[in-house]
Write a protein that holds these residues in place. Structure first.
Motif, PDB file in Angstrom:
ATOM      1  N   LEU A 261      -1.643  -1.051   1.554  1.00 40.72           N
ATOM      2  CA  LEU A 261      -2.064  -2.038   2.546  1.00 40.72           C
ATOM      3  C   LEU A 261      -3.047  -1.411   3.221  1.00 40.72           C
ATOM      4  N   MET A 262      -2.596  -0.415   4.174  1.00 37.97           N
ATOM      5  CA  MET A 262      -3.602   0.230   5.108  1.00 37.97           C
ATOM      6  C   MET A 262      -4.727   0.930   4.536  1.00 37.97           C
ATOM      7  N   THR A 263      -4.637   1.327   3.259  1.00 39.92           N
ATOM      8  CA  THR A 263      -5.572   2.075   2.480  1.00 39.92           C
ATOM      9  C   THR A 263      -6.788   1.114   2.137  1.00 39.92           C
ATOM     10  N   ALA A 264      -6.217  -0.221   1.459  1.00 37.42           N
ATOM     11  CA  ALA A 264      -6.964  -0.982   0.930  1.00 37.42           C
ATOM     12  C   ALA A 264      -7.859  -2.100   1.744  1.00 37.42           C
ATOM     13  N   ALA A 265      -7.319  -2.306   3.058  1.00 35.13           N
ATOM     14  CA  ALA A 265      -7.646  -3.313   3.920  1.00 35.13           C
ATOM     15  C   ALA A 265      -7.706  -2.975   5.426  1.00 35.13           C
ATOM     16  N   ALA A 266      -8.356  -3.638   6.109  1.00 31.39           N
ATOM     17  CA  ALA A 266      -8.389  -3.313   7.708  1.00 31.39           C
ATOM     18  C   ALA A 266      -8.032  -4.824   8.360  1.00 31.39           C
ATOM     19  N   ALA A 267      -7.859  -4.616   9.579  1.00 29.94           N
ATOM     20  CA  ALA A 267      -7.169  -5.663  10.443  1.00 29.94           C
ATOM     21  C   ALA A 267      -8.455  -6.661  10.260  1.00 29.94           C
ATOM     22  N   GLY A 268      -7.928  -8.025   9.838  1.00 35.63           N
ATOM     23  CA  GLY A 268      -8.864  -9.312   9.680  1.00 35.63           C
ATOM     24  C   GLY A 268      -8.931  -9.450   8.448  1.00 35.63           C
ATOM     25  N   ASP A 269      -8.748  -8.705   7.489  1.00 29.70           N
ATOM     26  CA  ASP A 269      -9.064  -8.788   6.065  1.00 29.70           C
ATOM     27  C   ASP A 269      -7.883  -9.687   5.374  1.00 29.70           C
ATOM     28  N   GLU A 270      -8.339 -10.329   4.178  1.00 33.38           N
ATOM     29  CA  GLU A 270      -7.467 -11.077   3.589  1.00 33.38           C
ATOM     30  C   GLU A 270      -6.686 -10.361   2.205  1.00 33.38           C
ATOM     31  N   ILE A 271      -5.526 -10.579   2.017  1.00 33.23           N
ATOM     32  CA  ILE A 271      -4.628  -9.992   0.526  1.00 33.23           C
ATOM     33  C   ILE A 271      -4.167 -11.365   0.142  1.00 33.23           C
ATOM     34  N   ALA A 272      -4.499 -11.451  -1.226  1.00 34.66           N
ATOM     35  CA  ALA A 272      -4.206 -12.617  -2.131  1.00 34.66           C
ATOM     36  C   ALA A 272      -2.802 -12.283  -2.752  1.00 34.66           C
ATOM     37  N   THR A 273      -2.121 -13.180  -2.933  1.00 31.73           N
ATOM     38  CA  THR A 273      -0.741 -13.393  -3.452  1.00 31.73           C
ATOM     39  C   THR A 273      -0.411 -14.528  -4.130  1.00 31.73           C
TER      40      THR A 273
ATOM     41  N   PRO B  21       5.987  -9.654   6.752  1.00 32.53           N
ATOM     42  CA  PRO B  21       5.865  -8.908   8.192  1.00 32.53           C
ATOM     43  C   PRO B  21       5.023  -7.970   8.038  1.00 32.53           C
ATOM     44  N   ALA B  22       4.686  -7.236   6.775  1.00 39.59           N
ATOM     45  CA  ALA B  22       3.946  -5.921   6.866  1.00 39.59           C
ATOM     46  C   ALA B  22       2.485  -6.557   7.106  1.00 39.59           C
ATOM     47  N   VAL B  23       1.948  -7.782   6.604  1.00 41.50           N
ATOM     48  CA  VAL B  23       0.633  -8.009   6.718  1.00 41.50           C
ATOM     49  C   VAL B  23       0.339  -8.378   8.347  1.00 41.50           C
ATOM     50  N   GLN B  24       1.431  -8.690   8.926  1.00 40.46           N
ATOM     51  CA  GLN B  24       1.453  -9.409  10.050  1.00 40.46           C
ATOM     52  C   GLN B  24       1.213  -8.244  11.257  1.00 40.46           C
ATOM     53  N   HIS B  25       1.947  -7.082  10.966  1.00 38.72           N
ATOM     54  CA  HIS B  25       2.225  -5.943  11.732  1.00 38.72           C
ATOM     55  C   HIS B  25       0.587  -5.205  11.660  1.00 38.72           C
ATOM     56  N   LEU B  26       0.035  -5.310  10.458  1.00 36.44           N
ATOM     57  CA  LEU B  26      -1.515  -4.650  10.061  1.00 36.44           C
ATOM     58  C   LEU B  26      -2.445  -5.480  10.465  1.00 36.44           C
ATOM     59  N   HIS B  27      -2.149  -6.545  11.225  1.00 34.65           N
ATOM     60  CA  HIS B  27      -3.054  -7.765  11.515  1.00 34.65           C
ATOM     61  C   HIS B  27      -4.012  -8.229  10.098  1.00 34.65           C
ATOM     62  N   LEU B  28      -3.465  -8.314   9.068  1.00 34.58           N
ATOM     63  CA  LEU B  28      -3.964  -8.672   7.889  1.00 34.58           C
ATOM     64  C   LEU B  28      -3.741 -10.430   7.822  1.00 34.58           C
TER      65      LEU B  28
ATOM     66  N   ARG C 125     -13.954 -11.449   3.117  1.00 31.31           N
ATOM     67  CA  ARG C 125     -12.849 -10.861   3.820  1.00 31.31           C
ATOM     68  C   ARG C 125     -11.482 -10.515   2.949  1.00 31.31           C
ATOM     69  N   MET C 126     -11.753 -11.186   1.803  1.00 30.66           N
ATOM     70  CA  MET C 126     -10.607 -10.887   0.763  1.00 30.66           C
ATOM     71  C   MET C 126     -10.593  -9.516  -0.099  1.00 30.66           C
ATOM     72  N   LYS C 127      -9.697  -8.456   0.328  1.00 30.16           N
ATOM     73  CA  LYS C 127     -10.078  -7.115  -0.107  1.00 30.16           C
ATOM     74  C   LYS C 127      -9.131  -6.610  -1.089  1.00 30.16           C
ATOM     75  N   ALA C 128      -7.896  -7.425  -1.364  1.00 30.97           N
ATOM     76  CA  ALA C 128      -7.036  -6.762  -2.405  1.00 30.97           C
ATOM     77  C   ALA C 128      -6.026  -8.148  -2.750  1.00 30.97           C
ATOM     78  N   VAL C 129      -5.538  -7.784  -3.859  1.00 31.27           N
ATOM     79  CA  VAL C 129      -4.463  -8.860  -4.493  1.00 31.27           C
ATOM     80  C   VAL C 129      -3.193  -7.927  -4.954  1.00 31.27           C
ATOM     81  N   PHE C 130      -2.167  -8.763  -4.257  1.00 32.46           N
ATOM     82  CA  PHE C 130      -0.765  -8.145  -4.350  1.00 32.46           C
ATOM     83  C   PHE C 130      -0.010  -8.975  -5.364  1.00 32.46           C
ATOM     84  N   LEU C 131       0.323  -8.112  -6.572  1.00 32.77           N
ATOM     85  CA  LEU C 131       1.047  -8.852  -7.675  1.00 32.77           C
ATOM     86  C   LEU C 131       2.389  -8.349  -7.854  1.00 32.77           C
ATOM     87  N   LEU C 132       3.248  -8.895  -8.366  1.00 30.99           N
ATOM     88  CA  LEU C 132       4.467  -8.513  -8.535  1.00 30.99           C
ATOM     89  C   LEU C 132       4.892  -9.016 -10.249  1.00 30.99           C
TER      90      LEU C 132
END
Length: 457
Positions: free
Chosen positions: A179-191, A201-208, A235-242
Protein backbone atom coordinates in the motif's frame (compact mmCIF):
# COMPACT_ATOMS: atom_id res chain seq x y z
CA UNK A 1 -15.94 16.53 -7.03
CA UNK A 2 -14.18 17.94 -3.96
CA UNK A 3 -16.21 21.09 -3.28
CA UNK A 4 -18.85 21.85 -0.68
CA UNK A 5 -21.77 22.34 -0.69
CA UNK A 6 -22.83 19.86 -3.35
CA UNK A 7 -25.36 20.59 -6.06
CA UNK A 8 -27.91 18.52 -7.93
CA UNK A 9 -25.47 18.28 -10.85
CA UNK A 10 -23.01 16.39 -8.61
CA UNK A 11 -25.44 13.51 -8.04
CA UNK A 12 -25.27 10.55 -10.41
CA UNK A 13 -26.71 7.04 -10.01
CA UNK A 14 -26.74 5.32 -7.62
CA UNK A 15 -27.51 8.55 -5.82
CA UNK A 16 -26.58 7.43 -2.29
CA UNK A 17 -23.10 6.42 -3.45
CA UNK A 18 -22.54 9.66 -5.38
CA UNK A 19 -23.59 11.65 -2.31
CA UNK A 20 -21.34 9.66 0.01
CA UNK A 21 -18.37 9.97 -2.37
CA UNK A 22 -18.99 13.71 -2.80
CA UNK A 23 -18.95 14.31 0.95
CA UNK A 24 -15.86 12.10 1.34
CA UNK A 25 -14.07 14.07 -1.40
CA UNK A 26 -15.01 17.34 0.31
CA UNK A 27 -13.55 16.04 3.57
CA UNK A 28 -10.33 14.95 1.84
CA UNK A 29 -9.93 18.31 0.09
CA UNK A 30 -10.50 20.29 3.29
CA UNK A 31 -13.76 21.84 2.06
CA UNK A 32 -15.35 20.05 5.02
CA UNK A 33 -13.24 20.18 8.17
CA UNK A 34 -13.20 18.07 11.35
CA UNK A 35 -16.09 19.10 13.57
CA UNK A 36 -18.20 20.58 10.76
CA UNK A 37 -21.88 19.76 11.09
CA UNK A 38 -23.54 18.21 8.05
CA UNK A 39 -27.05 19.31 7.03
CA UNK A 40 -29.98 17.38 8.53
CA UNK A 41 -31.17 14.52 6.34
CA UNK A 42 -34.41 16.24 5.35
CA UNK A 43 -32.74 19.58 4.50
CA UNK A 44 -30.08 17.99 2.31
CA UNK A 45 -32.66 15.76 0.62
CA UNK A 46 -34.78 18.81 -0.30
CA UNK A 47 -31.79 20.77 -1.59
CA UNK A 48 -30.47 17.94 -3.80
CA UNK A 49 -33.84 16.57 -4.92
CA UNK A 50 -33.30 13.22 -3.17
CA UNK A 51 -35.35 11.10 -0.81
CA UNK A 52 -34.61 11.23 2.90
CA UNK A 53 -33.86 7.49 2.74
CA UNK A 54 -31.14 8.12 0.12
CA UNK A 55 -29.43 10.73 2.30
CA UNK A 56 -29.70 8.44 5.34
CA UNK A 57 -28.07 5.60 3.41
CA UNK A 58 -25.22 7.87 2.27
CA UNK A 59 -24.63 9.05 5.85
CA UNK A 60 -24.61 5.42 7.03
CA UNK A 61 -21.90 4.61 4.47
CA UNK A 62 -19.80 7.53 5.73
CA UNK A 63 -20.28 6.47 9.35
CA UNK A 64 -19.17 2.93 8.44
CA UNK A 65 -16.11 4.36 6.69
CA UNK A 66 -15.22 6.32 9.84
CA UNK A 67 -15.49 9.72 8.12
CA UNK A 68 -18.46 11.13 10.05
CA UNK A 69 -20.27 10.45 13.31
CA UNK A 70 -23.98 10.56 14.00
CA UNK A 71 -25.08 11.93 17.36
CA UNK A 72 -28.71 11.49 18.40
CA UNK A 73 -30.34 14.86 18.95
CA UNK A 74 -27.35 16.83 17.61
CA UNK A 75 -26.82 15.68 14.03
CA UNK A 76 -23.96 14.36 11.90
CA UNK A 77 -20.41 15.71 12.16
CA UNK A 78 -17.14 15.30 10.28
CA UNK A 79 -14.86 13.26 12.51
CA UNK A 80 -11.62 14.68 13.82
CA UNK A 81 -9.66 11.69 12.61
CA UNK A 82 -9.57 7.89 12.60
CA UNK A 83 -10.16 6.18 15.91
CA UNK A 84 -7.07 4.66 17.40
CA UNK A 85 -8.93 1.57 18.57
CA UNK A 86 -9.29 -0.87 15.70
CA UNK A 87 -12.65 -2.61 15.68
CA UNK A 88 -12.30 -6.28 14.84
CA UNK A 89 -15.20 -8.36 13.55
CA UNK A 90 -14.45 -11.40 15.66
CA UNK A 91 -15.33 -12.21 19.27
CA UNK A 92 -12.69 -11.19 21.81
CA UNK A 93 -14.41 -10.59 25.16
CA UNK A 94 -13.37 -12.74 28.11
CA UNK A 95 -16.06 -15.11 29.38
CA UNK A 96 -16.21 -17.69 32.13
CA UNK A 97 -17.14 -20.29 29.58
CA UNK A 98 -15.22 -20.09 26.29
CA UNK A 99 -17.65 -20.03 23.36
CA UNK A 100 -17.67 -22.24 20.31
CA UNK A 101 -15.67 -19.76 18.28
CA UNK A 102 -16.80 -19.47 14.65
CA UNK A 103 -15.56 -15.88 14.45
CA UNK A 104 -11.76 -16.15 14.20
CA UNK A 105 -10.29 -17.40 10.92
CA UNK A 106 -7.42 -19.74 11.76
CA UNK A 107 -6.17 -23.06 10.37
CA UNK A 108 -7.27 -26.22 12.11
CA UNK A 109 -5.25 -26.84 15.30
CA UNK A 110 -3.84 -30.19 14.18
CA UNK A 111 -1.96 -32.14 16.88
CA UNK A 112 1.02 -32.57 14.55
CA UNK A 113 1.59 -28.79 14.47
CA UNK A 114 2.90 -28.75 18.07
CA UNK A 115 5.21 -31.67 17.29
CA UNK A 116 6.47 -29.90 14.18
CA UNK A 117 7.43 -26.86 16.28
CA UNK A 118 9.24 -28.92 18.93
CA UNK A 119 11.18 -31.03 16.43
CA UNK A 120 12.06 -28.06 14.26
CA UNK A 121 13.40 -25.97 17.12
CA UNK A 122 15.70 -28.82 18.10
CA UNK A 123 17.07 -29.11 14.56
CA UNK A 124 17.42 -25.36 14.08
CA UNK A 125 19.22 -24.96 17.43
CA UNK A 126 21.78 -27.55 16.36
CA UNK A 127 22.68 -25.82 13.09
CA UNK A 128 21.76 -22.16 13.45
CA UNK A 129 23.70 -20.03 10.93
CA UNK A 130 25.62 -17.08 12.33
CA UNK A 131 23.73 -14.47 10.25
CA UNK A 132 20.47 -15.51 11.92
CA UNK A 133 22.01 -14.50 15.28
CA UNK A 134 24.41 -11.69 14.47
CA UNK A 135 23.46 -10.12 11.16
CA UNK A 136 21.90 -6.67 11.08
CA UNK A 137 21.89 -6.46 7.30
CA UNK A 138 18.47 -6.81 5.65
CA UNK A 139 19.90 -7.76 2.26
CA UNK A 140 21.82 -10.60 3.88
CA UNK A 141 18.55 -11.85 5.36
CA UNK A 142 16.95 -11.67 1.92
CA UNK A 143 19.85 -13.66 0.49
CA UNK A 144 19.47 -16.31 3.20
CA UNK A 145 15.75 -16.88 2.71
CA UNK A 146 15.04 -15.71 -0.84
CA UNK A 147 15.32 -19.22 -2.26
CA UNK A 148 12.95 -20.59 0.35
CA UNK A 149 10.49 -17.78 -0.43
CA UNK A 150 10.69 -18.44 -4.18
CA UNK A 151 10.01 -22.13 -3.57
CA UNK A 152 6.91 -21.33 -1.54
CA UNK A 153 5.59 -18.90 -4.14
CA UNK A 154 6.06 -21.62 -6.76
CA UNK A 155 3.74 -23.81 -4.67
CA UNK A 156 1.25 -20.94 -4.96
CA UNK A 157 1.60 -21.00 -8.74
CA UNK A 158 3.78 -17.91 -9.09
CA UNK A 159 7.33 -18.08 -10.50
CA UNK A 160 9.32 -15.09 -9.24
CA UNK A 161 13.11 -14.61 -8.98
CA UNK A 162 14.35 -14.44 -5.39
CA UNK A 163 15.64 -10.88 -5.80
CA UNK A 164 12.07 -9.65 -6.34
CA UNK A 165 10.71 -11.24 -3.16
CA UNK A 166 10.63 -9.40 0.15
CA UNK A 167 10.42 -11.57 3.28
CA UNK A 168 8.22 -9.92 5.94
CA UNK A 169 6.84 -10.71 9.37
CA UNK A 170 3.50 -11.87 7.97
CA UNK A 171 0.90 -11.03 5.35
CA UNK A 172 -0.33 -7.84 7.03
CA UNK A 173 3.13 -6.16 7.03
CA UNK A 174 3.48 -7.19 3.38
CA UNK A 175 0.12 -5.53 2.65
CA UNK A 176 1.25 -2.31 4.38
CA UNK A 177 4.43 -2.18 2.33
CA UNK A 178 2.50 -2.74 -0.91
CA UNK A 179 0.00 0.00 0.00
CA UNK A 180 2.75 2.44 0.95
CA UNK A 181 4.54 1.76 -2.33
CA UNK A 182 1.54 1.92 -4.65
CA UNK A 183 -0.29 4.95 -3.21
CA UNK A 184 0.17 8.20 -1.29
CA UNK A 185 -2.03 10.07 1.17
CA UNK A 186 -5.36 11.04 -0.40
CA UNK A 187 -5.25 8.34 -3.09
CA UNK A 188 -7.99 5.76 -3.58
CA UNK A 189 -7.76 1.97 -3.35
CA UNK A 190 -10.44 -0.07 -5.14
CA UNK A 191 -11.78 -3.14 -3.35
CA UNK A 192 -14.70 -5.52 -3.52
CA UNK A 193 -17.85 -4.48 -1.67
CA UNK A 194 -16.54 -6.43 1.36
CA UNK A 195 -12.88 -7.05 2.08
CA UNK A 196 -10.49 -8.25 4.78
CA UNK A 197 -10.80 -6.41 8.09
CA UNK A 198 -7.08 -5.48 8.20
CA UNK A 199 -7.30 -3.36 5.04
CA UNK A 200 -9.81 -0.93 6.53
CA UNK A 201 -7.61 0.38 9.39
CA UNK A 202 -4.52 0.19 7.15
CA UNK A 203 -5.92 2.67 4.66
CA UNK A 204 -7.01 4.93 7.52
CA UNK A 205 -3.55 4.94 9.07
CA UNK A 206 -1.99 5.70 5.67
CA UNK A 207 -4.60 8.42 4.94
CA UNK A 208 -5.90 6.57 1.90
CA UNK A 209 -9.48 5.98 0.83
CA UNK A 210 -11.29 2.82 -0.20
CA UNK A 211 -13.86 2.60 -2.95
CA UNK A 212 -16.02 -0.50 -3.14
CA UNK A 213 -16.56 -1.83 -6.67
CA UNK A 214 -19.67 -3.69 -7.79
CA UNK A 215 -19.35 -7.44 -8.18
CA UNK A 216 -21.29 -10.49 -9.25
CA UNK A 217 -21.11 -14.21 -8.43
CA UNK A 218 -17.70 -14.37 -10.18
CA UNK A 219 -16.13 -11.50 -8.23
CA UNK A 220 -15.38 -7.87 -8.96
CA UNK A 221 -16.77 -6.70 -12.32
CA UNK A 222 -13.86 -5.54 -14.55
CA UNK A 223 -15.95 -2.92 -16.37
CA UNK A 224 -17.04 -1.44 -13.05
CA UNK A 225 -13.40 -1.20 -11.98
CA UNK A 226 -12.41 0.67 -15.14
CA UNK A 227 -15.39 3.02 -14.82
CA UNK A 228 -14.56 3.78 -11.18
CA UNK A 229 -10.91 4.47 -12.03
CA UNK A 230 -11.90 6.88 -14.79
CA UNK A 231 -14.39 8.70 -12.56
CA UNK A 232 -11.81 9.12 -9.79
CA UNK A 233 -9.96 11.88 -11.63
CA UNK A 234 -6.66 10.05 -11.34
CA UNK A 235 -6.93 9.50 -7.58
CA UNK A 236 -7.44 5.76 -7.82
CA UNK A 237 -3.99 4.14 -7.81
CA UNK A 238 -4.48 0.47 -6.99
CA UNK A 239 -6.97 -2.37 -6.72
CA UNK A 240 -6.90 -4.75 -3.75
CA UNK A 241 -8.02 -8.31 -4.54
CA UNK A 242 -8.59 -11.50 -2.56
CA UNK A 243 -9.30 -13.88 -5.45
CA UNK A 244 -8.41 -17.21 -3.85
CA UNK A 245 -10.99 -17.77 -1.15
CA UNK A 246 -9.65 -15.70 1.75
CA UNK A 247 -12.02 -12.76 1.21
CA UNK A 248 -15.26 -12.52 3.20
CA UNK A 249 -17.32 -14.02 0.34
CA UNK A 250 -15.17 -17.20 0.43
CA UNK A 251 -15.03 -17.07 -3.35
CA UNK A 252 -12.49 -18.77 -5.62
CA UNK A 253 -12.49 -16.52 -8.68
CA UNK A 254 -12.26 -18.38 -11.99
CA UNK A 255 -9.36 -18.07 -14.41
CA UNK A 256 -11.14 -15.97 -17.02
CA UNK A 257 -12.31 -13.36 -14.50
CA UNK A 258 -8.78 -13.15 -13.07
CA UNK A 259 -7.35 -12.43 -16.51
CA UNK A 260 -10.11 -9.88 -17.19
CA UNK A 261 -9.35 -8.11 -13.90
CA UNK A 262 -5.63 -8.03 -14.69
CA UNK A 263 -6.37 -6.51 -18.11
CA UNK A 264 -8.80 -3.99 -16.58
CA UNK A 265 -6.29 -2.88 -13.95
CA UNK A 266 -3.54 -2.52 -16.54
CA UNK A 267 -5.80 -0.55 -18.88
CA UNK A 268 -6.83 1.76 -16.01
CA UNK A 269 -3.24 2.29 -14.88
CA UNK A 270 -3.82 0.62 -11.51
CA UNK A 271 -1.35 -1.39 -9.46
CA UNK A 272 -2.72 -4.81 -8.47
CA UNK A 273 -2.43 -5.70 -4.79
CA UNK A 274 -3.20 -9.41 -4.62
CA UNK A 275 -3.57 -10.86 -1.13
CA UNK A 276 -3.42 -14.65 -0.85
CA UNK A 277 -3.10 -15.59 2.84
CA UNK A 278 -4.33 -19.17 2.25
CA UNK A 279 -1.49 -19.81 -0.18
CA UNK A 280 -1.40 -23.35 -1.59
CA UNK A 281 -4.07 -24.86 0.68
CA UNK A 282 -6.57 -25.25 -2.17
CA UNK A 283 -5.57 -27.73 -4.86
CA UNK A 284 -5.79 -26.93 -8.58
CA UNK A 285 -6.28 -23.21 -8.11
CA UNK A 286 -6.46 -20.90 -11.13
CA UNK A 287 -3.32 -18.85 -11.84
CA UNK A 288 -2.90 -15.75 -9.70
CA UNK A 289 -4.16 -12.43 -11.03
CA UNK A 290 -0.59 -11.19 -10.71
CA UNK A 291 0.67 -13.82 -13.16
CA UNK A 292 -1.34 -12.10 -15.92
CA UNK A 293 0.20 -8.68 -15.16
CA UNK A 294 3.49 -9.24 -13.29
CA UNK A 295 4.86 -5.79 -14.10
CA UNK A 296 1.84 -4.15 -12.45
CA UNK A 297 1.36 -6.41 -9.42
CA UNK A 298 2.25 -6.94 -5.80
CA UNK A 299 1.41 -10.48 -4.67
CA UNK A 300 1.65 -11.40 -1.00
CA UNK A 301 1.04 -14.56 0.97
CA UNK A 302 2.11 -16.02 4.31
CA UNK A 303 2.32 -19.13 6.46
CA UNK A 304 0.13 -18.38 9.48
CA UNK A 305 -3.24 -19.11 7.80
CA UNK A 306 -2.21 -22.34 6.13
CA UNK A 307 0.37 -23.91 8.49
CA UNK A 308 0.39 -22.44 12.01
CA UNK A 309 -0.78 -19.11 13.50
CA UNK A 310 2.57 -18.71 15.26
CA UNK A 311 4.59 -19.02 12.05
CA UNK A 312 4.27 -15.34 11.18
CA UNK A 313 6.24 -15.02 7.98
CA UNK A 314 5.11 -13.40 4.74
CA UNK A 315 6.39 -13.17 1.17
CA UNK A 316 5.85 -10.12 -1.02
CA UNK A 317 6.50 -10.49 -4.76
CA UNK A 318 7.23 -7.06 -6.23
CA UNK A 319 7.22 -5.63 -9.78
CA UNK A 320 10.79 -4.87 -10.81
CA UNK A 321 10.31 -1.11 -11.27
CA UNK A 322 8.84 -0.74 -7.75
CA UNK A 323 11.07 -3.21 -5.90
CA UNK A 324 13.63 -0.70 -4.61
CA UNK A 325 10.88 1.63 -3.44
CA UNK A 326 9.17 -1.22 -1.56
CA UNK A 327 12.46 -2.30 0.01
CA UNK A 328 13.07 1.21 1.34
CA UNK A 329 9.61 1.37 2.87
CA UNK A 330 10.15 -1.98 4.54
CA UNK A 331 13.43 -0.72 5.96
CA UNK A 332 11.70 2.31 7.44
CA UNK A 333 8.97 0.39 9.26
CA UNK A 334 10.33 -3.10 9.98
CA UNK A 335 14.00 -3.25 8.90
CA UNK A 336 13.88 -6.99 8.22
CA UNK A 337 11.98 -10.18 8.95
CA UNK A 338 12.77 -12.07 12.15
CA UNK A 339 15.50 -14.59 11.23
CA UNK A 340 14.53 -17.21 13.83
CA UNK A 341 11.01 -17.52 12.45
CA UNK A 342 12.43 -17.64 8.94
CA UNK A 343 14.77 -20.46 10.04
CA UNK A 344 11.86 -22.52 11.35
CA UNK A 345 9.89 -21.87 8.17
CA UNK A 346 12.84 -22.96 6.04
CA UNK A 347 13.21 -26.11 8.12
CA UNK A 348 9.54 -26.99 7.65
CA UNK A 349 9.71 -26.43 3.90
CA UNK A 350 13.03 -28.24 3.32
CA UNK A 351 12.15 -31.28 5.45
CA UNK A 352 8.70 -31.71 3.93
CA UNK A 353 6.87 -30.85 7.16
CA UNK A 354 5.10 -27.95 5.44
CA UNK A 355 3.74 -30.19 2.68
CA UNK A 356 2.59 -32.78 5.22
CA UNK A 357 0.76 -30.12 7.23
CA UNK A 358 -0.82 -28.71 4.07
CA UNK A 359 -2.10 -32.17 3.13
CA UNK A 360 -3.51 -32.69 6.64
CA UNK A 361 -5.19 -29.27 6.57
CA UNK A 362 -6.83 -30.11 3.25
CA UNK A 363 -8.30 -33.34 4.60
CA UNK A 364 -9.63 -31.65 7.74
CA UNK A 365 -10.99 -28.59 5.95
CA UNK A 366 -12.75 -30.74 3.36
CA UNK A 367 -14.51 -32.61 6.17
CA UNK A 368 -15.51 -29.35 7.87
CA UNK A 369 -16.85 -27.75 4.70
CA UNK A 370 -18.89 -30.86 3.94
CA UNK A 371 -20.25 -30.73 7.48
CA UNK A 372 -21.27 -27.09 7.04
CA UNK A 373 -22.95 -27.98 3.75
CA UNK A 374 -24.86 -30.80 5.42
CA UNK A 375 -26.05 -28.72 8.38
CA UNK A 376 -26.74 -25.45 6.56
CA UNK A 377 -27.73 -26.86 3.19
CA UNK A 378 -27.36 -24.33 0.39
CA UNK A 379 -27.52 -21.35 2.74
CA UNK A 380 -23.75 -20.78 2.96
CA UNK A 381 -21.07 -20.17 0.32
CA UNK A 382 -17.53 -21.48 0.27
CA UNK A 383 -15.20 -24.02 -1.30
CA UNK A 384 -13.84 -27.39 -0.28
CA UNK A 385 -10.57 -26.26 1.33
CA UNK A 386 -11.69 -22.86 2.64
CA UNK A 387 -11.18 -21.71 6.24
CA UNK A 388 -14.60 -20.09 6.38
CA UNK A 389 -18.02 -19.81 4.78
CA UNK A 390 -20.18 -16.79 3.96
CA UNK A 391 -23.81 -16.84 5.05
CA UNK A 392 -26.05 -14.15 3.53
CA UNK A 393 -29.11 -13.23 5.61
CA UNK A 394 -32.53 -12.03 4.44
CA UNK A 395 -32.77 -8.30 3.76
CA UNK A 396 -33.61 -6.42 6.93
CA UNK A 397 -32.10 -9.03 9.27
CA UNK A 398 -30.46 -7.68 12.42
CA UNK A 399 -26.90 -9.04 12.49
CA UNK A 400 -26.30 -7.76 16.00
CA UNK A 401 -29.37 -9.43 17.43
CA UNK A 402 -28.48 -12.75 15.79
CA UNK A 403 -24.93 -12.51 17.16
CA UNK A 404 -26.27 -11.84 20.66
CA UNK A 405 -28.69 -14.75 20.51
CA UNK A 406 -25.95 -17.09 19.28
CA UNK A 407 -23.53 -15.94 21.98
CA UNK A 408 -26.18 -16.59 24.61
CA UNK A 409 -25.89 -20.23 23.49
CA UNK A 410 -22.07 -20.06 23.54
CA UNK A 411 -21.54 -19.63 19.79
CA UNK A 412 -19.40 -16.68 18.63
CA UNK A 413 -19.90 -15.39 15.07
CA UNK A 414 -18.45 -12.59 12.90
CA UNK A 415 -20.88 -10.02 11.43
CA UNK A 416 -20.75 -9.34 7.70
CA UNK A 417 -20.85 -5.60 8.37
CA UNK A 418 -17.37 -5.85 9.91
CA UNK A 419 -15.96 -6.45 6.42
CA UNK A 420 -18.22 -4.15 4.41
CA UNK A 421 -16.85 -1.29 2.31
CA UNK A 422 -20.21 -0.54 0.73
CA UNK A 423 -23.55 -1.97 1.71
CA UNK A 424 -23.84 -5.58 0.50
CA UNK A 425 -26.63 -6.76 2.78
CA UNK A 426 -26.61 -8.52 6.16
CA UNK A 427 -24.49 -11.65 6.43
CA UNK A 428 -22.31 -13.74 8.75
CA UNK A 429 -18.80 -15.11 8.29
CA UNK A 430 -18.45 -18.60 9.74
CA UNK A 431 -14.88 -19.70 10.45
CA UNK A 432 -14.38 -23.45 10.50
CA UNK A 433 -10.84 -23.96 11.79
CA UNK A 434 -10.87 -22.89 15.44
CA UNK A 435 -13.28 -25.31 17.19
CA UNK A 436 -12.98 -29.08 17.40
CA UNK A 437 -15.01 -30.98 14.83
CA UNK A 438 -17.52 -31.93 17.52
CA UNK A 439 -17.89 -28.32 18.70
CA UNK A 440 -18.16 -27.14 15.12
CA UNK A 441 -21.10 -29.45 14.46
CA UNK A 442 -22.79 -28.32 17.67
CA UNK A 443 -22.23 -24.67 16.83
CA UNK A 444 -23.55 -25.04 13.29
CA UNK A 445 -26.67 -26.80 14.53
CA UNK A 446 -27.32 -24.02 17.07
CA UNK A 447 -26.86 -21.42 14.35
CA UNK A 448 -29.12 -23.27 11.92
CA UNK A 449 -31.95 -23.21 14.47
CA UNK A 450 -31.48 -19.45 14.99
CA UNK A 451 -31.44 -18.40 11.35
CA UNK A 452 -34.38 -16.29 10.20
CA UNK A 453 -36.82 -17.74 7.70
CA UNK A 454 -35.81 -17.19 4.11
CA UNK A 455 -32.05 -17.50 4.66
CA UNK A 456 -30.56 -18.71 1.36
CA UNK A 457 -27.14 -18.48 -0.28
Amino acid sequence: MSHWPLTKEDITRPAYRALAQGIAAAIDSGSLRPGDRLPPHRDLAWKLGLSVQTVSRAYEELIRAGLISGEVGRGSFVKSGPRETVEVPWFRAATDRPPIDLSMMTPVALPQIAKAWRDSMMRVAAQLPDPAIFSFRPRQTMALYGGMAAGWLARCGLVVPAQRILVTNGTTPAMFIALMTAAAAGDEIATESSTCHTLKPAVQHLHLRMRGIAGDDRGMIPEALVAAARSSGGRMKAVFLLPSGAGPFARMIDRDRREELADAARDAGLVILESDPLGPVALRRPPSVSSFAPDHSFYFTGLSKCLSPGLRLGFLAMPEHLAERALNRHLSVAWMATPMIAEIARDWIETGIADDLLAAQRVELAARNRLAQRVLGGRSRGFLHGLHRWLPLPEGSDEGELLRRALAQDVALAPGSGFAVIDSGPALRLSLGTPSLRDLEQGLNILSALLPAGTTA
